[in-house]
Design an enzyme around this catalytic site. Sequence first.
Site, mmCIF file in Angstrom:
data_model
loop_
_atom_site.group_PDB
_atom_site.id
_atom_site.type_symbol
_atom_site.label_atom_id
_atom_site.label_comp_id
_atom_site.label_asym_id
_atom_site.label_seq_id
_atom_site.Cartn_x
_atom_site.Cartn_y
_atom_site.Cartn_z
ATOM 1 N N THR A 280 35.467 35.561 40.013
ATOM 2 C CA THR A 280 37.237 35.538 39.557
ATOM 3 C C THR A 280 37.495 36.423 38.906
ATOM 4 O O THR A 280 37.038 36.610 38.315
ATOM 5 C CB THR A 280 36.677 33.723 39.099
ATOM 6 O OG1 THR A 280 36.341 33.368 37.646
ATOM 7 C CG2 THR A 280 36.075 32.966 39.744
ATOM 8 N N ASP A 281 38.734 35.650 38.407
ATOM 9 C CA ASP A 281 39.212 36.859 37.823
ATOM 10 C C ASP A 281 39.461 35.371 36.056
ATOM 11 O O ASP A 281 38.695 34.193 36.018
ATOM 12 C CB ASP A 281 41.377 36.905 38.069
ATOM 13 C CG ASP A 281 41.988 38.249 37.128
ATOM 14 O OD1 ASP A 281 41.009 38.262 35.588
ATOM 15 O OD2 ASP A 281 42.596 38.571 37.458
ATOM 16 N N TRP A 282 39.909 35.729 34.630
ATOM 17 C CA TRP A 282 39.602 34.741 33.760
ATOM 18 C C TRP A 282 40.055 33.823 33.227
ATOM 19 O O TRP A 282 41.194 33.653 33.950
ATOM 20 C CB TRP A 282 40.324 36.325 33.041
ATOM 21 C CG TRP A 282 40.571 35.601 31.435
ATOM 22 C CD1 TRP A 282 40.571 35.060 30.984
ATOM 23 C CD2 TRP A 282 39.763 36.410 30.837
ATOM 24 N NE1 TRP A 282 40.214 34.971 28.979
ATOM 25 C CE2 TRP A 282 39.731 36.183 29.226
ATOM 26 C CE3 TRP A 282 38.839 37.267 30.958
ATOM 27 C CZ2 TRP A 282 39.032 36.563 28.288
ATOM 28 C CZ3 TRP A 282 37.880 38.167 28.842
ATOM 29 C CH2 TRP A 282 37.782 37.425 28.109
ATOM 30 N N ASP B 3 39.563 31.685 35.937
ATOM 31 C CA ASP B 3 40.398 31.254 36.712
ATOM 32 C C ASP B 3 39.991 29.742 37.686
ATOM 33 O O ASP B 3 40.909 29.071 38.157
ATOM 34 C CB ASP B 3 41.148 32.500 38.120
ATOM 35 C CG ASP B 3 41.974 33.310 37.404
ATOM 36 O OD1 ASP B 3 42.203 32.682 36.530
ATOM 37 O OD2 ASP B 3 42.189 33.758 38.359
#
Length: 772
Positions: free
Chosen positions: A306-308, A310
């Site tokens: 995932t991104d930060w 997310d």
Amino acid sequence: MTLLTLLLWTGVSMFAQGPAIARDAKLEAKVEKTLAKMTLDEKIGQMLELNLDVMGKMTVENEKRVWKLNETMLDTCISKWKVGSILNAPGTRASSVEQWQEWIQLIQKKSMKYLGIPDIYGLDHNHGVTYTQGGTLFPQPINLGATFNTELARIGAEITAYESRAANCPWVYNPVVDLSRDPRWPRVYESFGEDAIVNSKMVVAEIKGYQGDDPNHIDQYHVGTSTKHYFAYGAPWTGKDRTPAYLSPQMIREKYFEPFKQAALAGTLTMMVNSASINGVPVHASYEYLTKWLKEDLQWDGFLVTDWADINNLFSREKVAKDKKDAIRIAINAGIDMSMDPYSVEFCVLLKELVNEGKVKMSRIDDAVRRILRAKYRLGLFDKPNTGGKGFEKFGSDEFATAALQAAEESEVLLKNEGNILPLAKGKKILLTGPNANQMRCLHGGWSYTWQGSKAEDLAEKYNTIYEALCNKYGKENIILEQGVTYNEGGAYYDENEPEIQKAVEAAAQADVIIACIGENSYTETPGNLTDLWLSKNQRDLVKALAKTGKPIVLVLNEGRPRLIADIEPLAKAVVNILIPGNYGGDALANLLAGDANFSGKLPYTYPREINSLNTYDYKVSEEVGTMAGAYNYDAKVSLQWPFGYGLSYTTFEYSNLKVDKSQFTADDVLTVSVDVKNSGSRAGKEAVLLYSSDIIASIVPDNRRLRDFCKVALEPGETKTVTFQLPAKQLAFVGADCRWTLEEGDFVFRIGRQEQTVTCTQTKVWDTPNI
């Protein structure tokens, strides 16, 4: 006349036949053996990625802020929670090689002691070693797109990999192939531009540079990649970061998916997922996009991160989950393998509950962990968890600086040169003005020593600003620095101090020529959102006031996205777009302005003229129509400042003898397209050769034109080379109204420069496979 034939395979004609990365039986056996020994807690821990900041704190020593690692906290994260990955730089500020060695070696020591499994440490080394002091920062990816030179992309990635490993970091969150098709978006500069083929060829080159030739056996001088942000992240309807995209199925499959498909087939070890949604479906929640399109259709066996934070956004922002536990269920079942949950281990608790409740199957956990272990084995981390020290003496070397300088020189774009005012002869008095004239922050952009690229001038003191570079080139006595407009470094990226335009106007009396360095300060992600695409009023007023002096003006645009300048462009004799050229961008500009280097960059995006005419080069033909007879006037015109692929040189190039080896073809054919390119000027130069096609009649409205391939050639004065492209005919297919790939009988026009050739497809073919 020297005739040299260059044979260029597109590099983007592959399709999945078997696994995207060839299976290595011995490696797979190691993965299975390790997996079989692991408890559920250990497996779930591998799926969590924590921010290093939670394992320490900032302290003050000798009046300096120093981050200290809390070994007890680190011990707890690994021994109790079994955490398999850690990321980021403390306080998002670059640390020294020695600090990285100390921290990551300790992390690996504890990981091997408690788990027998190495950590995979990740950093946003986006255009060089962003978070490592003393390393090399290359031009931003948008500049590499402007070079149209894939070899420069490969070399830059290879150097970044080497310098990352010198700091003991085995994993980088790069390349970025979000198509930058909306100039309002704050991350335009982080990709290679608006075109799918440019992004595809560049990402293949960068993956090879980062990872080496064999993704199953990545050596100590290379790193794993995390191609991002899968996918359509760069197409927010509002232009604002992390907001929804609304795209046709045809646009998604043909353009936005293509670079990620090529990244998977090139062997990228991992991918990071788009934070936002597409047509109302958050990508982190899409089984269709994460599992079916990527993992199944392409048989890609890397892992998705995932991104930060997310997964949290599925309930906090997107409202498709009722709480964090529900969000974890949705994301993991959709295909997410690792959660970047930077500040909490709650993920481990909740995911274990979901497994015990039968809401996430054990087979899904095993699949995710198998993918993570596979990446760690491919990186050689089990055998050699640490790298750096002896054998890494080239870190921050002159050799690497030379490569960064060449990339900057080939990326800066000459857009206007009335009366051949450039190159500027030495001996002239130059007024250097504008907010971008004398600070490295503007040349570096975001992701440069700090997240936003701000408050890092102390880490860039050895590099030359534009002012310093011009002083070195023309003599300090010939450069008058009076900026007129400056940025407020204590505010947002767009904040400016009270202008002092009159001072610049008065200084112009002493000058023969004015160089106005205008554009943007550094930013990235949501802090880089804007509400007005026009360049700031202060900067435009500065140029207008200076124009009244009658002195010739050279505009230097230093910006992460194309800001509107239609009211001041006519006031300039020359315009140079340097984009965001990195450590040596000022030196490159000085070399180019003086004529010691030649311009060869071309725009990797369409530069708009007005806010209501934002478009891309491959617009639909019906978007540009003449007047319509009837009760009212109808006039639709594509208005732009400069087109995609535009860029001037100090020499001239002539194209001739465009040939296609087949006048008629079917989907199974390979078309050979060749053209002669001659340097008809008096200077040596490099030319980006761009091959376009147009589908004249189609069952859905065709694009105006599509770039099909490109290359760059170097030519001495008077020299001619024959450039040859091999284009599989199926690449002329489009995704039809039924969402199937279709190549229809009818005419196609190939164009290179002003040369054209028409060929005919004699038989329609429709594919039943998702990829061709």
